[in-house]
Design an enzyme around this catalytic site. Structure first.
Site, PDB file in Angstrom:
ATOM      1  N   ARG A 163       0.954  -0.336   9.395  1.00 30.39           N
ATOM      2  CA  ARG A 163       2.241  -0.796   9.894  1.00 30.39           C
ATOM      3  C   ARG A 163       2.841   0.242  10.837  1.00 30.39           C
ATOM      4  NH1 ARG A 163       5.791  -0.365   6.696  1.00 30.39           N
ATOM      5  NH2 ARG A 163       4.662   0.401   4.886  1.00 30.39           N
ATOM      6  N   TYR A 203      -2.987  -5.605  12.759  1.00 26.37           N
ATOM      7  CA  TYR A 203      -3.185  -5.035  11.416  1.00 26.37           C
ATOM      8  C   TYR A 203      -2.150  -5.471  10.382  1.00 26.37           C
ATOM      9  CZ  TYR A 203      -5.497  -1.967   8.154  1.00 26.37           C
ATOM     10  OH  TYR A 203      -6.237  -1.501   7.101  1.00 26.37           O
ATOM     11  N   LYS A 246       5.235  -9.119   5.002  1.00 21.91           N
ATOM     12  CA  LYS A 246       6.420  -8.262   5.095  1.00 21.91           C
ATOM     13  C   LYS A 246       7.511  -8.906   5.960  1.00 21.91           C
ATOM     14  CE  LYS A 246       4.184  -5.078   2.855  1.00 21.91           C
ATOM     15  NZ  LYS A 246       4.532  -4.731   1.479  1.00 21.91           N
ATOM     16  N   HIS A 252      10.181  -5.704  -2.808  1.00 19.81           N
ATOM     17  CA  HIS A 252       8.834  -5.127  -2.661  1.00 19.81           C
ATOM     18  C   HIS A 252       8.338  -4.729  -4.054  1.00 19.81           C
ATOM     19  CE1 HIS A 252       6.197  -1.848  -0.483  1.00 19.81           C
ATOM     20  NE2 HIS A 252       5.526  -2.962  -0.650  1.00 19.81           N
ATOM     21  N   SER A 300       4.957   1.778  -0.366  1.00 17.69           N
ATOM     22  CA  SER A 300       3.613   1.415   0.049  1.00 17.69           C
ATOM     23  C   SER A 300       2.610   2.489  -0.367  1.00 17.69           C
ATOM     24  CB  SER A 300       3.586   1.253   1.568  1.00 17.69           C
ATOM     25  OG  SER A 300       4.544   0.279   1.937  1.00 17.69           O
ATOM     26  N   CYS A 346       1.741   3.455  -3.317  1.00 18.51           N
ATOM     27  CA  CYS A 346       2.211   4.296  -4.420  1.00 18.51           C
ATOM     28  C   CYS A 346       1.952   3.666  -5.786  1.00 18.51           C
ATOM     29  CB  CYS A 346       3.679   4.632  -4.245  1.00 18.51           C
ATOM     30  SG  CYS A 346       3.957   5.775  -2.877  1.00 18.51           S
ATOM     31  N   GLY A 347       1.063   2.682  -5.857  1.00 15.95           N
ATOM     32  CA  GLY A 347       0.596   2.276  -7.182  1.00 15.95           C
ATOM     33  C   GLY A 347       0.962   0.886  -7.667  1.00 15.95           C
ATOM     34  N   THR A 402      -0.418  -2.164  -6.813  1.00 13.75           N
ATOM     35  CA  THR A 402      -1.611  -2.951  -7.123  1.00 13.75           C
ATOM     36  C   THR A 402      -2.253  -2.438  -8.409  1.00 13.75           C
ATOM     37  OG1 THR A 402      -1.959  -3.323  -4.766  1.00 13.75           O
ATOM     38  CG2 THR A 402      -3.834  -3.746  -6.215  1.00 13.75           C
ATOM     39  N   ASP A 446       2.774  -7.219  -4.794  1.00 14.64           N
ATOM     40  CA  ASP A 446       3.486  -6.640  -3.638  1.00 14.64           C
ATOM     41  C   ASP A 446       4.896  -7.185  -3.430  1.00 14.64           C
ATOM     42  OD1 ASP A 446       3.103  -4.703  -1.465  1.00 14.64           O
ATOM     43  OD2 ASP A 446       3.297  -6.408  -0.102  1.00 14.64           O
ATOM     44  N   ASN A 494      -5.989   4.005   4.989  1.00 17.24           N
ATOM     45  CA  ASN A 494      -5.300   2.721   4.796  1.00 17.24           C
ATOM     46  C   ASN A 494      -6.279   1.542   4.939  1.00 17.24           C
ATOM     47  OD1 ASN A 494      -2.937   1.158   4.245  1.00 17.24           O
ATOM     48  ND2 ASN A 494      -2.766   0.664   6.427  1.00 17.24           N
ATOM     49  N   ARG A 503      -8.292  -1.557   3.733  1.00 17.81           N
ATOM     50  CA  ARG A 503      -7.753  -2.536   2.778  1.00 17.81           C
ATOM     51  C   ARG A 503      -8.767  -3.633   2.479  1.00 17.81           C
ATOM     52  NH1 ARG A 503      -1.918  -2.272   1.222  1.00 17.81           N
ATOM     53  NH2 ARG A 503      -1.205  -0.381   2.237  1.00 17.81           N
ATOM     54  N   GLY A 528      -4.721   3.425 -16.286  1.00 19.48           N
ATOM     55  CA  GLY A 528      -4.619   2.740 -17.578  1.00 19.48           C
ATOM     56  C   GLY A 528      -3.712   3.462 -18.567  1.00 19.48           C
TER      57      GLY A 528
END
Ligand code: GTP
Ligand code: SPV
Ligand code: MN
Length: 596
Positions: A70, A211, A220, A240, A262, A264-265, A267, A287, A377, A379, A505
């Site tokens: 982005r 992208y 977004k 978000h 973005s 930062c965990g 997913t 997301d 990045n 994906r 986990g």
């Protein structure tokens, strides 16, 4: 066209856009398998897509090296009044921005095909859902939108003759003919990239990038920037956030919505495999969350997306096994490395590093090479339905009732593993002052600490100060049915730079404490910044950890927090009188608690 379009507003917009962008062809997307496969075949032929021998029905794409994330500096919220975009957004007056873009879009699709992509954010039968239509000159965008949204013929049928849709125009911004292109897709240079939003018209114009969030405009642009603007007007929320259902060993369900910036965990937490026995997690989204107060007074959430556009590097069977299984087939990979036997590879995938790869730029790569083989990045795009821990209720049109909000960020120092807010206003203060080190999800420097309130800095479609007020207003509506608010930091490091917390986990240990707080079962220590578990309150069973190590991750350093107060004061100053008094009040209270 394989279907009838009766919507005259849509027909007119497509007609006018074609006259302006002058494509050779117009393709109305039907969302079928045949369409997807034929576009992929076409892109394979042109060299843009590489079919993967090792993963059925999966393809690798490489972007232009300048088009990898982005572009926040080229993203605009174009309201007639600059103050309505606020100090955290880039702004250009609508007339001026449209004049510039009219010129750029003029003739931009010459020699190529214009795709009309009808899509729904949210299940078609949900009261939450919004229909969008994206016009794009990128077949890569079409295939990604097919996975990320409900796309095609059904949407046109649902729209009917009179239905309204949110229009979004996209061009990669290059006159290059795709069939003659290098293996990468074309794009415009940085100064000519514009990700433009006109919230009052609920319209998006994106030029110059192919992208992710720059180009897949349902994500977004519509579901956060435009939707957040509409949500404030209509009294709901567009955030978000991931959505997760956690079931404890006694069978009680908790629904969690968590906002981390973005990369930062989200997913990872959305697909968590709890290490604590008896705890079960199901994924509902990774997301975006749209949330509304229900008839019962609780806050109900849906995930408007139908797919994942997830960070590849760092994803492995050790960190996120569900994501690894999600991308075994029917996936699109972008800017990953390619192995000699036709599979994808990225840093942190685990196992031995192959002796030879083709890197994300299309060059030979060997382990001696100092450059990364996959872009940080890089994906994957995969359908929600491929996820082995998907909740059976992921498409429930009513959504799920949220019990817990979690905010967080990536902070090497200062911020403890988990903090419980004292009340709603304090929780809103936590969200509003969230800070995180920047990541590769946006172009620019990585690792710089910035305030990223509610993880929405790049995604709020109006003045952030008004957005803060909207959070207070929602709290007033929800009253004692409002979710409880927590703040987490999985990323605290020791003085020697090692992660203090195992993460992934094992984050279930933190979730367990949070759930037990809601049930009134777990204790906590009151500190100036909020309630924190003591070492004994965290379930560390099965982990070989010392008392001191757990203490280090939970520590609250009052002196460091006094510095935070000063930095928050500075951050708040930019909003002037528009900053809600309730936030100023929270800052004052924090300072007072730290000084007694
Ligand atoms: P966006 O899709 O950009 O909005 O990002 P996201 O919030 O979904 O981030 P994601 O879960 O993809 O995580 C990004 C990176 O953080 C990956 O490289 C992960 O491996 C890493 N990560 C996620 N969770 C943890 C954790 O608990 N501990 C540590 N150390 N790293 C983590
Ligand atoms: C993010 O950056 O927060 C993402 C990836 O989820 S993108 O869709 O490219 O914005
Ligand atoms: Mn995101």
């Amino acid at each position: 066209m394989s279907y009838e379009v009766e919507n005259s507003a849509l027909l007119k917009w497509v007609h006018d856009t074609a006259a302006w962008c002058t494509p050779d062809d117009i393709h109305w997307c039907d969302g079928s398998d045949e369409e997807y496969d034929s576009l992929m075949a076409h892109m394979t032929e042109s060299g843009m897509a590489t079919p993967l021998q090792k993963r059925p029905h999966s393809y690798l794409f490489r972007s232009d090296p300048s088009d990898v994330a982005r572009v926040e500096a080229r993203t605009f919220i174009s309201t007639p009044n600059k103050d309505d975009a606020g100090p955290t957004n880039n702004w250009i007056a609508p007339d001026q921005l449209k004049a510039t873009l009219r010129h750029l879009f003029h003739g931009c699709m010459r020699g190529r095909t214009m795709y009309v992509i009808p899509y729904s954010m949210g299940p078609l039968d949900s009261p939450f859902s919004i229909i969008g239509v994206e016009i794009s000159d990128s077949p890569y965008v079409v295939c990604n939108m097919r996975i990320m949204t409900r796309m095609g013929k059904d949407v046109i049928e649902h729209l009917g003759a009179e239905g309204t849709f949110y229009p979004a125009l996209h061009s990669v911004g290059s006159e290059q003919d795709v069939s003659l292109a290098s293996p990468m897709w074309p794009c415009a240079d940085t100064d000519h990239k514009y990700i433009a939003h006109f919230p009052e018209e609920r319209t998006i114009w994106s030029y110059g990038s192919g992208y992710g969030g720059n180009a897949l405009l349902g994500k977004k642009s519509l579901s956060l920037r435009i939707a957040s603007y509409v949500a404030r007007q209509e009294g709901w929320m567009a955030e978000h956030m991931l959505i997760l259902r956690l079931t404890n060993p006694q069978g009680r369900r908790f629904h969690i919505a968590a906002a981390f910036p973005s990369a930062c965990g989200k997913t990872n937490l959305a697909m968590i495999e709890p290490t604590l026995p008896g705890w079960k997690a199901e994924c509902l989204g990774d997301d975006i969350a749209w949330m509304m107060a229900g008839k019962d007074g609780r806050l109900w959430a849906i995930n408007p997306e139908a797919g994942f556009f997830g960070v590849a590097p760092g994803t492995s069977y050790a960190t996120n096994p569900a994501a690894m299984d999600t991308v075994r087939r029917n996936a699109i990979f972008t800017n990953c490395a390619l192995t000699d036997d036709g599979d994808v590879w990225w840093e942190g995938i685990n196992g031995s590093t192959p002796g030879h790869l083709i890197d994300w730029k299309g060059h030979d790569w060997t382990p001696e090479n100092k450059d990364l083989a996959a872009h940080p990045n890089a994906r994957f795009t995969a359908a929600m339905t491929e996820c082995p821990v998907l909740s059976p209720d992921w498409e429930d049109p009513a959504g799920v009732p949220i019990d817990i909000f979690i905010f967080g960020g990536r902070r090497a120092g200062v911020v403890p593993l988990v903090t419980e807010s004292i009340d709603w206003d304090h929780g809103v203060f936590m969200g509003a002052t969230a800070a995180s080190e920047t990541t590769a999800a946006a172009t620019g420097a990585v690792g710089n600490l910035r305030r990223d309130p509610f993880a929405m800095t790049p995604f709020c479609g109006y003045n952030m100060a008004d957005y803060f007020q909207h959070w207070f207003d929602m709290g007033d509506v929800l009253g004692d049915k409002a979710p409880r608010i927590y703040y987490v930091n999985w990323f605290r490091k020791s003085s020697s730079g090692k992660w203090l917390w195992p993460g992934y986990g094992d984050n279930s240990r933190v979730l367990k404490w949070i759930c037990e707080r809601l049930e009134g079962k777990a204790s906590a220590v009151a500190t100036p910044i909020g309630n924190i578990p003591s070492v004994n309150d965290l379930d560390m069973d099965g982990l070989d950890w010392s008392h001191e190590a757990v203490e280090a991750i939970l520590r609250v350093d009052a002196e460091a927090w006094k510095q935070e107060v000063l930095s928050i004061e500075q951050f708040f100053a930019q909003f002037g009188d528009r900053l809600p008094a309730r936030l100023r009040d929270q800052l004052l209270k924090l300072a007072q608690r730290l000084n007694t």
